[in-house]
Design a protein around this motif. Structure first.
Motif, PDB file in Angstrom:
ATOM      1  N   PRO A 122     104.256  21.676  40.601  1.00  0.00           N
ATOM      2  CA  PRO A 122     104.246  21.298  42.198  1.00  0.00           C
ATOM      3  C   PRO A 122     105.491  21.955  42.759  1.00  0.00           C
ATOM      4  O   PRO A 122     106.607  22.339  42.369  1.00  0.00           O
ATOM      5  CB  PRO A 122     104.131  19.968  42.090  1.00  0.00           C
ATOM      6  CG  PRO A 122     104.933  19.700  41.006  1.00  0.00           C
ATOM      7  CD  PRO A 122     104.697  20.523  39.905  1.00  0.00           C
ATOM      8  N   ASN A 340      91.878  17.697  40.698  1.00  0.00           N
ATOM      9  CA  ASN A 340      92.523  16.036  41.138  1.00  0.00           C
ATOM     10  C   ASN A 340      93.849  16.083  40.132  1.00  0.00           C
ATOM     11  O   ASN A 340      93.856  16.747  39.152  1.00  0.00           O
ATOM     12  CB  ASN A 340      91.389  15.022  40.872  1.00  0.00           C
ATOM     13  CG  ASN A 340      90.977  14.834  39.392  1.00  0.00           C
ATOM     14  OD1 ASN A 340      91.797  15.044  38.384  1.00  0.00           O
ATOM     15  ND2 ASN A 340      89.540  14.670  38.989  1.00  0.00           N
ATOM     16  N   SER A 341      94.445  15.040  40.289  1.00  0.00           N
ATOM     17  CA  SER A 341      95.851  14.920  39.704  1.00  0.00           C
ATOM     18  C   SER A 341      95.630  14.471  38.186  1.00  0.00           C
ATOM     19  O   SER A 341      96.672  14.396  37.687  1.00  0.00           O
ATOM     20  CB  SER A 341      96.610  13.836  40.565  1.00  0.00           C
ATOM     21  OG  SER A 341      95.964  12.494  40.508  1.00  0.00           O
ATOM     22  N   LYS A 342      94.552  13.797  38.085  1.00  0.00           N
ATOM     23  CA  LYS A 342      94.380  13.079  36.895  1.00  0.00           C
ATOM     24  C   LYS A 342      93.867  14.341  35.733  1.00  0.00           C
ATOM     25  O   LYS A 342      94.358  14.517  34.688  1.00  0.00           O
ATOM     26  CB  LYS A 342      93.364  12.147  36.558  1.00  0.00           C
ATOM     27  CG  LYS A 342      93.155  11.478  35.311  1.00  0.00           C
ATOM     28  CD  LYS A 342      92.216  10.219  35.205  1.00  0.00           C
ATOM     29  CE  LYS A 342      91.861   9.445  33.969  1.00  0.00           C
ATOM     30  NZ  LYS A 342      91.130   8.363  34.082  1.00  0.00           N
ATOM     31  N   GLY A 344      93.262  17.599  36.468  1.00  0.00           N
ATOM     32  CA  GLY A 344      93.602  19.009  36.709  1.00  0.00           C
ATOM     33  C   GLY A 344      92.354  19.573  37.490  1.00  0.00           C
ATOM     34  O   GLY A 344      91.402  19.423  38.156  1.00  0.00           O
TER      35      GLY A 344
END
Length: 448
Positions: A122, A340-342, A344
């Motif tokens: 990030p 999404n963050s979980k 990818g």
């Protein structure tokens, strides 16, 4: 069962990204991968309404992995619009992402910088305010770190500005300087000095790309006004004086009235990145990144590079016996990607008749016994047909995808290989199911 041996070496296909519209490519090599940082034209746009920047990478120049969007307007508290042409560079283990966007502070365009610990983020706004602010022509940053450690940031439309960055890459001493454009340097004087009605050889417009090769400095840029072609100037110094050298990509049938380029060497070869409007639904506000291989002339000048549909040949192969992200592909039809963050990034919007192509897949001499994939479906699922070298090629495996209870309720499912395969091939994942509805999502695959 027959054994299918090697196919011919794969070529890339332009545009190189088909899952969304991408713009203003900025290539960067780190380790054994080549990354491109792009803008993103939104669907059905009637202007350059752009909200985020995206990252893709490759190790073979034909298969590109989608890393999603690690940076967007919302990451800059002082910005509110127009996520335009970016560039990212590495220095001392940090990655500095330079971007233009509209500034709430000045009401004009500004250039910010975000920093991250990896090429894919990030990233975080390094300053909490713009690096440079206060003018509508503060767009299209390009950055380069010279051999002596001095870094330079160029930008501008229709003027050309630069600063010498400090070693921290997020500050500079002194004032912003403007390059004096001349006929000898850029084919025409600056916009305020041009004589109305006079025909000039060329003129700088926007989108600079700054780099060095064999002791010479290159400034490559969009030129000629609208529609744009790509031209360049050279210098013995990082700040000029510049000498106009001619066109690189003349006006062509690209279906885009803008162009924006980036040039880089990777695995001993040279590549020219640019954008077109050649995807279905494409155009001046719906652009797509493309690439061409080229060779410098013996004197270091750049040849004329026409746009093609073929792109670059493969410079490597892909191992199907390891986990391969479904968002790694050389071509696709119909699909898009989500993140999404979980999980990818994963492939979505899969419908009957859509497909993904993966090029230069090396099965070696040991034929696989099984094919497996991670999939999710909130409905009744569908089928993945794995085919060799064509959409209707020999069937390697058929994977039945059931409903899994949700669009992100992932299940890993296997199916037996239906034939023996060896050598290097293109793989096609052809999606089948009921006509009309979305069938399933696709995260990764492998052979065993």
């Amino acid at each position: 069962m027959m054994i299918y041996g090697p196919a011919t070496m794969a070529l890339a296909e332009n545009p190189i990204i088909q899952t969304c519209f991408t713009t203003d490519p900025a290539p960067m090599v780190h380790g054994d991968r080549l990354y491109i940082y792009t803008g993103h034209d939104e669907n059905n746009a009637d202007f350059f309404w752009m909200q985020e920047w995206r990252v893709y990478s490759t190790t073979d120049m034909v298969n590109w992995t989608d890393h999603g969007s690690p940076l967007a307007i919302e990451d800059f508290s002082w910005g509110d619009d127009r996520a335009w042409a970016p560039q990212c560079v590495e220095r001392d283990g940090k990655f500095y992402f330079y971007v233009p966007l509209h500034s709430k502070l000045s009401g004009t365009m500004a250039i910010g910088v975000a920093v991250g610990d990896s090429p894919t983020g990030p990233f975080k706004d390094a300053l909490g305010h713009p690096l440079v602010d206060g003018s509508w022509d503060y767009i299209d940053p390009t950055v380069f770190v010279d051999d002596d450690g001095q870094a330079y940031l160029y930008w501008g439309n229709p003027e050309i500005y630069y600063v010498k960055l400090n070693p921290d890459m997020v500050s500079f001493d002194g004032e912003v300087k403007k390059i004096i454009q001349t006929e000898d340097g850029f084919g025409a004087p600056g916009p305020k000095e041009r004589v109305e009605g006079k025909k000039y050889r060329d003129n700088y417009t926007e989108g600079p790309w700054f780099f060095k090769r064999d002791g010479k400095y290159y400034l490559v840029y969009a030129a000629g006004g609208v529609p744009e072609h790509i031209a360049y100037s050279m210098s013995d110094s990082p700040t000029g004086p510049w000498k106009y050298m001619g066109e690189i990509m003349p006006l062509s049938d690209t279906n885009s009235f803008t162009n924006h380029s980036g040039i880089i060497d990777y695995k001993g070869k040279s590549y020219f990145f640019y954008h077109t409007g050649k995807l279905p639904g494409g155009g001046g506000f719906a652009r797509s990144v493309a690439v061409e291989p080229f060779e410098y002339n013996p004197d270091g000048t750049i040849p004329v590079i026409p746009p093609t549909d073929e792109g670059a040949p493969s410079v490597g192969t892909l191992d199907p016996m390891r986990r391969v992200e479904a968002e790694t592909m050389s071509w696709s039809k119909g699909v898009s990607t989500e993140m999404n963050s979980k999980t990818g990034v994963y492939v979505s919007d899969i419908h009957n008749g859509d497909y993904i192509k993966v090029s230069s897949v090396d099965f070696g001499s040991v034929s696989p016994a099984k094919f497996g994939a991670s999939v999710a479906s909130a409905l009744r699922g569908g089928t993945i047909e794995v085919r060799l070298d064509a959409v209707d090629g020999n069937l390697v495996a058929t994977l039945e995808v059931p409903g899994t209870g949700g669009w992100e309720e992932w299940r890993y499912i296997e199916a037996p290989a239906l034939m023996k395969v060896s050598g290097v091939h293109d793989l096609y994942f052809v999606f089948k199911g009921r006509k009309g509805p979305k069938l399933f999502n696709f995260d990764y695959w492998n052979f065993k």
